[in-house]
Motif scaffolding. Structure first.
Motif, PDB file in Angstrom:
ATOM      1  N   VAL A 195       0.943  -1.198   0.108  1.00 48.37           N
ATOM      2  CA  VAL A 195       0.054   0.107  -0.013  1.00 48.37           C
ATOM      3  C   VAL A 195       0.964   1.288  -0.078  1.00 48.37           C
ATOM      4  CG1 VAL A 195      -1.692   1.276   1.396  1.00 48.37           C
ATOM      5  CG2 VAL A 195      -2.074  -1.240   0.896  1.00 48.37           C
ATOM      6  N   HIS A 196       1.840   1.173   0.673  1.00 46.62           N
ATOM      7  CA  HIS A 196       2.726   2.505   0.513  1.00 46.62           C
ATOM      8  C   HIS A 196       3.440   2.487  -0.702  1.00 46.62           C
ATOM      9  CE1 HIS A 196       5.504   5.316   2.540  1.00 46.62           C
ATOM     10  NE2 HIS A 196       6.701   4.618   2.302  1.00 46.62           N
ATOM     11  N   LEU A 197       3.853   1.639  -1.312  1.00 48.75           N
ATOM     12  CA  LEU A 197       4.272   1.449  -2.464  1.00 48.75           C
ATOM     13  C   LEU A 197       3.347   2.303  -3.725  1.00 48.75           C
ATOM     14  CD1 LEU A 197       6.601   0.843  -4.704  1.00 48.75           C
ATOM     15  CD2 LEU A 197       5.378  -1.638  -4.784  1.00 48.75           C
ATOM     16  N   ILE A 198       2.206   1.636  -3.547  1.00 42.85           N
ATOM     17  CA  ILE A 198       1.226   2.039  -4.241  1.00 42.85           C
ATOM     18  C   ILE A 198       0.910   3.395  -4.164  1.00 42.85           C
ATOM     19  CG2 ILE A 198      -1.332   1.785  -4.997  1.00 42.85           C
ATOM     20  CD1 ILE A 198      -1.285  -1.113  -4.383  1.00 42.85           C
ATOM     21  N   SER A 199       0.830   4.150  -2.813  1.00 37.17           N
ATOM     22  CA  SER A 199       0.621   5.599  -2.461  1.00 37.17           C
ATOM     23  C   SER A 199       1.863   6.273  -3.250  1.00 37.17           C
ATOM     24  CB  SER A 199       0.886   5.605  -0.869  1.00 37.17           C
ATOM     25  OG  SER A 199      -0.262   5.260  -0.534  1.00 37.17           O
ATOM     26  N   ASN A 200       3.054   5.734  -3.273  1.00 37.12           N
ATOM     27  CA  ASN A 200       4.086   6.304  -3.905  1.00 37.12           C
ATOM     28  C   ASN A 200       4.064   6.493  -5.436  1.00 37.12           C
ATOM     29  OD1 ASN A 200       6.984   7.184  -2.308  1.00 37.12           O
ATOM     30  ND2 ASN A 200       5.723   5.847  -1.189  1.00 37.12           N
ATOM     31  N   ILE A 201       3.600   5.607  -5.985  1.00 41.74           N
ATOM     32  CA  ILE A 201       3.343   5.440  -7.460  1.00 41.74           C
ATOM     33  C   ILE A 201       2.094   6.550  -7.684  1.00 41.74           C
ATOM     34  CG2 ILE A 201       2.285   4.217  -9.385  1.00 41.74           C
ATOM     35  CD1 ILE A 201       3.705   1.707  -8.239  1.00 41.74           C
ATOM     36  N   LYS A 202       1.260   6.565  -6.938  1.00 37.80           N
ATOM     37  CA  LYS A 202       0.041   7.556  -7.137  1.00 37.80           C
ATOM     38  C   LYS A 202       0.772   9.135  -7.012  1.00 37.80           C
ATOM     39  CE  LYS A 202      -4.119   9.182  -5.186  1.00 37.80           C
ATOM     40  NZ  LYS A 202      -5.092   8.787  -3.956  1.00 37.80           N
TER      41      LYS A 202
ATOM     42  N   ALA B  46      -5.034   5.126   3.599  1.00 38.19           N
ATOM     43  CA  ALA B  46      -3.909   5.773   2.379  1.00 38.19           C
ATOM     44  C   ALA B  46      -4.674   6.794   1.217  1.00 38.19           C
ATOM     45  CB  ALA B  46      -2.946   4.818   2.109  1.00 38.19           C
ATOM     46  N   ASP B  47      -6.054   6.528   1.279  1.00 39.40           N
ATOM     47  CA  ASP B  47      -6.795   7.070   0.286  1.00 39.40           C
ATOM     48  C   ASP B  47      -6.323   6.646  -1.116  1.00 39.40           C
ATOM     49  OD1 ASP B  47      -8.924   8.625  -0.598  1.00 39.40           O
ATOM     50  OD2 ASP B  47      -7.683  10.319  -0.965  1.00 39.40           O
ATOM     51  N   ILE B  48      -6.248   5.510  -1.215  1.00 40.18           N
ATOM     52  CA  ILE B  48      -5.705   4.976  -2.343  1.00 40.18           C
ATOM     53  C   ILE B  48      -6.884   4.722  -3.546  1.00 40.18           C
ATOM     54  CG2 ILE B  48      -5.132   2.638  -3.751  1.00 40.18           C
ATOM     55  CD1 ILE B  48      -2.801   4.205  -2.109  1.00 40.18           C
TER      56      ILE B  48
ATOM     57  N   GLY C 178      -9.770   6.531  -3.588  1.00 36.21           N
ATOM     58  CA  GLY C 178     -10.351   7.757  -4.000  1.00 36.21           C
ATOM     59  C   GLY C 178     -11.508   8.100  -2.915  1.00 36.21           C
ATOM     60  N   GLU C 179     -12.039   9.025  -2.927  1.00 34.61           N
ATOM     61  CA  GLU C 179     -13.135   9.392  -1.876  1.00 34.61           C
ATOM     62  C   GLU C 179     -14.549   8.893  -2.073  1.00 34.61           C
ATOM     63  OE1 GLU C 179     -14.059  10.789   1.875  1.00 34.61           O
ATOM     64  OE2 GLU C 179     -11.927  11.404   0.879  1.00 34.61           O
ATOM     65  N   ARG C 180     -14.744   8.682  -3.257  1.00 29.69           N
ATOM     66  CA  ARG C 180     -15.862   8.114  -3.727  1.00 29.69           C
ATOM     67  C   ARG C 180     -16.188   6.804  -3.184  1.00 29.69           C
ATOM     68  NH1 ARG C 180     -18.098   5.254  -7.900  1.00 29.69           N
ATOM     69  NH2 ARG C 180     -16.244   5.148  -8.977  1.00 29.69           N
ATOM     70  N   VAL C 181     -15.332   6.162  -3.413  1.00 30.85           N
ATOM     71  CA  VAL C 181     -15.292   4.274  -3.203  1.00 30.85           C
ATOM     72  C   VAL C 181     -14.393   4.020  -1.733  1.00 30.85           C
ATOM     73  CG1 VAL C 181     -15.832   3.590  -5.339  1.00 30.85           C
ATOM     74  CG2 VAL C 181     -13.512   3.959  -4.620  1.00 30.85           C
ATOM     75  N   LYS C 182     -14.139   5.212  -0.962  1.00 31.55           N
ATOM     76  CA  LYS C 182     -13.029   4.812   0.072  1.00 31.55           C
ATOM     77  C   LYS C 182     -13.651   3.702   0.951  1.00 31.55           C
ATOM     78  CE  LYS C 182     -10.401   7.652   3.073  1.00 31.55           C
ATOM     79  NZ  LYS C 182     -10.288   9.122   3.439  1.00 31.55           N
ATOM     80  N   TYR C 183     -14.749   3.824   1.512  1.00 32.44           N
ATOM     81  CA  TYR C 183     -15.204   2.500   2.281  1.00 32.44           C
ATOM     82  C   TYR C 183     -16.125   1.667   1.864  1.00 32.44           C
ATOM     83  CZ  TYR C 183     -13.171   5.971   5.683  1.00 32.44           C
ATOM     84  OH  TYR C 183     -12.241   6.736   6.233  1.00 32.44           O
ATOM     85  N   GLU C 184     -16.812   1.860   0.327  1.00 32.66           N
ATOM     86  CA  GLU C 184     -17.390   0.959  -0.212  1.00 32.66           C
ATOM     87  C   GLU C 184     -17.342  -0.742  -0.259  1.00 32.66           C
ATOM     88  OE1 GLU C 184     -19.754   0.263  -4.452  1.00 32.66           O
ATOM     89  OE2 GLU C 184     -18.524   2.060  -4.134  1.00 32.66           O
ATOM     90  N   GLY C 185     -15.959  -0.715  -0.436  1.00 35.13           N
ATOM     91  CA  GLY C 185     -15.675  -2.408  -0.522  1.00 35.13           C
ATOM     92  C   GLY C 185     -15.735  -2.751   0.986  1.00 35.13           C
ATOM     93  N   LEU C 186     -14.897  -2.150   1.807  1.00 34.66           N
ATOM     94  CA  LEU C 186     -14.782  -2.513   3.071  1.00 34.66           C
ATOM     95  C   LEU C 186     -16.184  -2.603   3.836  1.00 34.66           C
ATOM     96  CD1 LEU C 186     -12.733  -3.054   5.281  1.00 34.66           C
ATOM     97  CD2 LEU C 186     -13.009  -0.655   5.974  1.00 34.66           C
ATOM     98  N   SER C 187     -17.214  -2.186   3.530  1.00 33.72           N
ATOM     99  CA  SER C 187     -18.398  -2.162   4.023  1.00 33.72           C
ATOM    100  C   SER C 187     -19.239  -3.290   3.431  1.00 33.72           C
ATOM    101  CB  SER C 187     -19.344  -0.868   3.734  1.00 33.72           C
ATOM    102  OG  SER C 187     -19.773  -0.501   2.581  1.00 33.72           O
ATOM    103  N   ARG C 188     -19.092  -3.655   2.224  1.00 30.01           N
ATOM    104  CA  ARG C 188     -19.385  -4.928   1.779  1.00 30.01           C
ATOM    105  C   ARG C 188     -18.814  -6.043   2.112  1.00 30.01           C
ATOM    106  NH1 ARG C 188     -22.024  -3.856  -4.239  1.00 30.01           N
ATOM    107  NH2 ARG C 188     -22.344  -1.655  -4.075  1.00 30.01           N
ATOM    108  N   LEU C 189     -17.650  -5.971   2.348  1.00 31.61           N
ATOM    109  CA  LEU C 189     -16.812  -7.103   2.776  1.00 31.61           C
ATOM    110  C   LEU C 189     -17.103  -7.505   4.152  1.00 31.61           C
ATOM    111  CD1 LEU C 189     -13.521  -6.840   1.171  1.00 31.61           C
ATOM    112  CD2 LEU C 189     -15.047  -8.657   0.751  1.00 31.61           C
ATOM    113  N   ARG C 190     -17.551  -6.590   5.062  1.00 34.99           N
ATOM    114  CA  ARG C 190     -17.787  -6.789   6.510  1.00 34.99           C
ATOM    115  C   ARG C 190     -18.842  -7.984   6.771  1.00 34.99           C
ATOM    116  NH1 ARG C 190     -22.846  -6.073   6.102  1.00 34.99           N
ATOM    117  NH2 ARG C 190     -24.155  -4.476   6.285  1.00 34.99           N
ATOM    118  N   CYS C 191     -18.510  -8.444   7.705  1.00 36.16           N
ATOM    119  CA  CYS C 191     -19.309  -9.901   8.376  1.00 36.16           C
ATOM    120  C   CYS C 191     -20.877  -9.522   8.557  1.00 36.16           C
ATOM    121  CB  CYS C 191     -18.796 -10.524   9.325  1.00 36.16           C
ATOM    122  SG  CYS C 191     -17.069 -11.131   9.257  1.00 36.16           S
ATOM    123  N   PRO C 192     -21.636 -10.251   8.312  1.00 38.67           N
ATOM    124  CA  PRO C 192     -22.967 -10.062   8.573  1.00 38.67           C
ATOM    125  C   PRO C 192     -23.258  -9.878  10.210  1.00 38.67           C
ATOM    126  CG  PRO C 192     -22.901 -12.312   7.699  1.00 38.67           C
ATOM    127  CD  PRO C 192     -21.492 -11.475   7.986  1.00 38.67           C
TER     128      PRO C 192
END
Length: 183
Positions: A81-88, A165-167, A169-183
C-alpha cells in the motif's frame, strides 16, 4: 516470498496480456526484500510502462501484480500500500485521451498516467466482484475452506489500508470495506 511467486506473476513469452513485465516483478521483489527503498521501487515498477509505445495499455497487468501481492502476501500489505501511494504521487506523465504518450510539451494533466492511479480502483473492484456481491455470504459452503477465509480476510485488510491511505479515492473509500464486512 519465494522466487517462484514472482516468476509466476511474469507474462510467459513476454505476452503482456498474461502477466507483468520481468522488471516489475523484480522491482517488487527487491522492495519487499528491503533491498531498495519505496521511491526507487515506484520508479522501477513504473519505468517499463512509461517507456512503452502505449503506456496506458498494460496498466492492468502492473496493477494485477500489486493486487495479487496484497491478497497473496498478507505480511507485506502495508508495504505494498505504501508503494502504491508512492506510485500515485509520481510526477505527471502526460497521455492523450486514448492512453498514448503526448508528443510535444505537456498539455492537459487530467489524463496523466499515475495521477489517481487510473483504472486501479476498477481493477480492484472487478477482481473482488464476487466478494462484494455477497456471494461468499449466500453460499458459505463454497467459501468455508481455510484458504477462502484467508482470501476474504486479506481483501478486507487491504480495503482498510486503502481507506487509510486514500488509494481508491473518496467516492469508493469505504464502499468495498462495508461490503466485505461480516453480517
Amino acid at each position: 516470498m519465494s522466487q517462484a511467486w514472482y516468476d509466476k506473476a511474469i507474462a510467459p513469452d513476454d505476452n503482456p496480456e498474461d502477466g507483468c513485465r520481468p522488471e516489475e516483478a523484480q522491482a517488487l521483489k527487491l522492495y519487499l526484500d528491503d533491498e531498495i527503498g519505496v521511491a526507487k521501487a515506484a520508479r522501477l515498477i513504473t519505468q517499463p510502462t512509461e517507456s512503452s509505445e502505449d503506456p496506458g495499455a498494460d496498466l492492468q497487468n502492473s496493477w494485477a501484480l500489486l493486487q495479487d501481492a496484497l491478497i497473496e502476501l498478507p505480511n507485506s500489505q502495508r508495504k505494498v500500500v505504501h508503494l502504491i501511494s508512492n506510485i500515485k504521487n509520481l510526477p505527471k506523465f502526460d497521455l492523450d485521451a486514448h492512453g498514448k504518450r503526448r508528443s510535444g510539451p505537456l498539455q492537459s494533466l487530467s489524463t496523466s498516467l499515475w495521477y489517481d492511479l487510473p483504472s486501479f480502483a476498477n481493477a480492484w473492484y472487478d477482481g473482488n466482484w464476487w466478494y462484494y456481491q455477497h456471494e461468499w455470504r449466500e453460499k458459505p459452503e463454497l467459501y468455508s475452506s481455510q484458504d477462502k477465509i484467508v482470501h476474504i480476510s486479506n481483501r478486507a485488510r487491504a480495503e482498510a489500508l486503502f481507506a487509510q491511505a486514500d488509494i481508491l479515492g473518496e467516492r469508493v473509500k469505504y464502499e468495498g470495506l462495508s461490503r466485505l464486512r461480516c453480517p
